[in-house]
Design an enzyme around this catalytic site. Structure first.
Site, short mmCIF file in Angstrom:
data_model
loop_
_atom_site.label_atom_id
_atom_site.label_comp_id
_atom_site.label_asym_id
_atom_site.label_seq_id
_atom_site.Cartn_x
_atom_site.Cartn_y
_atom_site.Cartn_z
N LYS A 108 -76.76 -36.32 -12.03
CA LYS A 108 -75.70 -35.39 -11.64
C LYS A 108 -74.38 -35.65 -12.37
O LYS A 108 -73.62 -34.72 -12.63
CB LYS A 108 -75.46 -35.45 -10.13
CG LYS A 108 -76.55 -34.76 -9.32
CD LYS A 108 -76.18 -34.74 -7.84
CE LYS A 108 -77.24 -34.04 -7.02
NZ LYS A 108 -76.89 -33.95 -5.60
N THR A 154 -80.76 -33.58 -10.41
CA THR A 154 -80.58 -34.47 -9.26
C THR A 154 -80.48 -35.92 -9.73
O THR A 154 -80.41 -36.19 -10.93
CB THR A 154 -81.72 -34.22 -8.22
OG1 THR A 154 -81.39 -34.93 -7.04
CG2 THR A 154 -83.08 -34.65 -8.73
N ASN A 207 -75.14 -30.12 -10.15
CA ASN A 207 -76.55 -30.09 -9.69
C ASN A 207 -77.27 -28.83 -10.18
O ASN A 207 -78.44 -28.64 -9.88
CB ASN A 207 -76.66 -30.23 -8.17
CG ASN A 207 -76.23 -28.98 -7.44
OD1 ASN A 207 -75.50 -28.16 -7.98
ND2 ASN A 207 -76.69 -28.82 -6.22
N TYR A 216 -81.29 -34.57 7.15
CA TYR A 216 -82.08 -33.55 7.86
C TYR A 216 -83.51 -34.02 8.12
O TYR A 216 -84.28 -33.33 8.77
CB TYR A 216 -82.09 -32.22 7.08
CG TYR A 216 -82.60 -32.33 5.67
CD1 TYR A 216 -83.96 -32.28 5.38
CD2 TYR A 216 -81.72 -32.50 4.61
CE1 TYR A 216 -84.42 -32.39 4.09
CE2 TYR A 216 -82.16 -32.61 3.31
CZ TYR A 216 -83.51 -32.56 3.06
OH TYR A 216 -83.97 -32.67 1.78
N ALA A 241 -68.42 -42.02 1.28
CA ALA A 241 -67.78 -41.14 0.28
C ALA A 241 -68.48 -41.32 -1.06
O ALA A 241 -67.85 -41.54 -2.09
CB ALA A 241 -66.30 -41.48 0.18
N GLY A 242 -69.81 -41.26 -1.04
CA GLY A 242 -70.58 -41.33 -2.29
C GLY A 242 -70.68 -39.95 -2.91
O GLY A 242 -69.80 -39.11 -2.72
P1 NAP Z 1 -74.57 -42.28 -2.13
O1 NAP Z 1 -73.96 -41.66 -3.33
O2 NAP Z 1 -75.42 -43.49 -2.28
O3 NAP Z 1 -73.36 -42.60 -1.10
C1 NAP Z 1 -73.60 -43.17 0.17
C2 NAP Z 1 -72.30 -43.53 0.85
O4 NAP Z 1 -72.63 -44.23 2.05
C3 NAP Z 1 -71.42 -44.50 0.04
O5 NAP Z 1 -70.07 -44.31 0.42
C4 NAP Z 1 -71.95 -45.84 0.52
O6 NAP Z 1 -71.03 -46.90 0.37
C5 NAP Z 1 -72.15 -45.57 1.99
N1 NAP Z 1 -73.11 -46.48 2.58
C6 NAP Z 1 -74.37 -46.72 2.16
N2 NAP Z 1 -74.97 -47.63 2.97
C7 NAP Z 1 -74.04 -47.98 3.90
C8 NAP Z 1 -74.03 -48.88 4.98
N3 NAP Z 1 -75.12 -49.61 5.29
N4 NAP Z 1 -72.91 -48.99 5.73
C9 NAP Z 1 -71.82 -48.25 5.43
N5 NAP Z 1 -71.75 -47.37 4.40
C10 NAP Z 1 -72.86 -47.24 3.65
O7 NAP Z 1 -75.48 -41.23 -1.35
P2 NAP Z 1 -75.25 -39.65 -1.27
O8 NAP Z 1 -75.97 -38.98 -2.37
O9 NAP Z 1 -73.79 -39.40 -1.09
O10 NAP Z 1 -76.07 -39.31 0.07
C11 NAP Z 1 -75.56 -39.67 1.36
C12 NAP Z 1 -76.45 -39.07 2.45
O11 NAP Z 1 -76.39 -37.65 2.37
C13 NAP Z 1 -77.93 -39.42 2.31
O12 NAP Z 1 -78.47 -39.61 3.59
C14 NAP Z 1 -78.55 -38.18 1.67
O13 NAP Z 1 -79.90 -38.00 2.02
C15 NAP Z 1 -77.70 -37.08 2.34
N6 NAP Z 1 -77.63 -35.85 1.54
C16 NAP Z 1 -77.94 -34.69 2.16
C17 NAP Z 1 -77.88 -33.50 1.46
C18 NAP Z 1 -78.23 -32.20 2.16
O14 NAP Z 1 -78.39 -31.17 1.47
N7 NAP Z 1 -78.31 -32.17 3.46
C19 NAP Z 1 -77.48 -33.48 0.12
C20 NAP Z 1 -77.16 -34.70 -0.49
C21 NAP Z 1 -77.24 -35.89 0.23
P3 NAP Z 1 -71.01 -47.77 -0.98
O15 NAP Z 1 -70.40 -46.88 -2.02
O16 NAP Z 1 -70.19 -48.94 -0.61
O17 NAP Z 1 -72.45 -48.12 -1.29
#
Ligand code: NAP
Length: 288
Positions: free
Chosen positions: A76, A72, A97, A230, A137-138
């Site tokens: 990753k 994690t 992962n 979640y 799109a992270g």
């Molecule tokens: P990440 O890699 O940090 O990507 C986050 C994305 O959201 C990026 O595109 C980021 O933009 C954008 N963002 C962040 N803050 C923002 C804001 N204030 N306004 C607009 N856009 C914003 O995170 P991630 O790992 O993809 O995770 C994203 C979400 O998915 C989290 O809430 C995480 O807990 C959830 N998640 C859930 C699961 C599940 O199994 N259910 C698994 C993984 C993740 P920038 O690139 O410009 O920062």
């Protein structure tokens, strides 16, 4: 003498793992599946290590009899160069992962995309899928866009605050799924108005990032809404959408399905889905 149960030894490599429920989830399901399943946390920060230690951890894991590692944040992507093989999805997503250690080899998989796809097919069966707007799109967002396209969504429109940053994601998914099937949104209100569904892949809505990722006025009853978050179980976005009569789904199904697939990869045994999901729900709600 009674026959010994098969043994499985797994480690989770990452940072800030103190709240992880993964050991309980995996070990209980392992026990109930007739295994001696040990799942250890390998917290790089707590050990004073960094991602530079990944090659030696992988090597030691093989030597010490680990069957695999869950991987994690922040490993990753960092783990990729040290693996002997990658599944096609892990290669496309540029993220792993799950690492299986077998016969001196380390094989990387990505179950995040599978988790969203499995949950989407199960929990959102029958929804319209001509156009979906995805916010963010992270790391998870890229996996989710791949999952949506793999599930037959005709077009995924990505909304990101920094379009330049999302171009590589869009390019690599377009190369696999087709140029006309993914784009970066310029005008969010217009895109949402013509969409069938909306997916939140930003952290907005988590306790640490409260709020709604888009104005609630854009929501309507005919628009289904999925949130990757979640915890809390119902984000501000999902609550607003539900109050407008929209079909909603939180990230628990994704979380569950990626863990179940990881269990299957590590053990070769399909977990009891209902039992594992129930246990996960209990652990997550007890933690709040
Ligand atoms: P990440 O890699 O940090 O990507 C986050 C994305 O959201 C990026 O595109 C980021 O933009 C954008 N963002 C962040 N803050 C923002 C804001 N204030 N306004 C607009 N856009 C914003 O995170 P991630 O790992 O993809 O995770 C994203 C979400 O998915 C989290 O809430 C995480 O807990 C959830 N998640 C859930 C699961 C599940 O199994 N259910 C698994 C993984 C993740 P920038 O690139 O410009 O920062």
């Amino acid at each position: 003498m009674s026959q010994a149960k098969p043994a499985i030894l797994i480690g989770l490599i990452g940072t800030n793992l103190q709240f992880s429920k993964a050991p309980q989830i995996h070990m209980q399901e392992g026990e109930l599946s007739g295994l001696r399943y040990i799942y250890r946390l390998i917290d790089l920060a707590a050990l004073g290590l960094s991602t530079d230690s990944l090659p030696s951890l992988l090597q030691a894991g093989g030597q010490l009899g680990f069957n695999g590692f869950a991987v994690t944040h922040p490993c990753k992507e960092a783990v990729l160069p040290y693996l002997s093989e990658l599944s096609s999805d892990a290669r496309l997503l540029g993220a792993v992962n799950t690492v299986l250690l077998k016969d001196g080899k380390s094989i990387g998989h990505n179950t995040d995309w599978f988790g969203f796809a499995d949950s989407f097919r199960r929990d959102m069966a029958g929804v319209k899928t001509d156009k979906v707007v995805q916010l963010g799109a992270g790391g998870a967002g890229k996996a989710v866009a791949h999952a949506l396209l793999s599930c037959g969504v005709r077009h995924v429109a990505l909304w990101v605050r920094n379009p330049e940053k999302a171009k590589p994601v869009t390019e690599s998914l377009a190369a696999v799924h087709g140029r006309d099937r993914i784009s970066i949104v310029g005008n969010l209100p217009e895109a949402v108005a013509s969409a069938d569904g909306l997916v939140n892949a930003t952290p907005i809505g988590m306790d640490a990032h409260p709020g709604c990722p888009l104005p609630e006025s854009m929501l309507r009853s005919g628009l289904w809404v999925a949130d990757l978050i979640y915890s809390p179980a119902e984000t501000e976005l999902l609550k607003a959408a539900r109050l407008k009569g929209a079909l909603t789904n939180n990230g628990m199904g994704m979380f569950f399905s990626q863990a179940a697939e990881q269990f299957r990869l590590f053990t070769g045994i399909a977990p009891d889905q209902r039992r594992m999901q129930e246990h996960m729900k209990q652990l997550v709600s007890a933690a709040r």
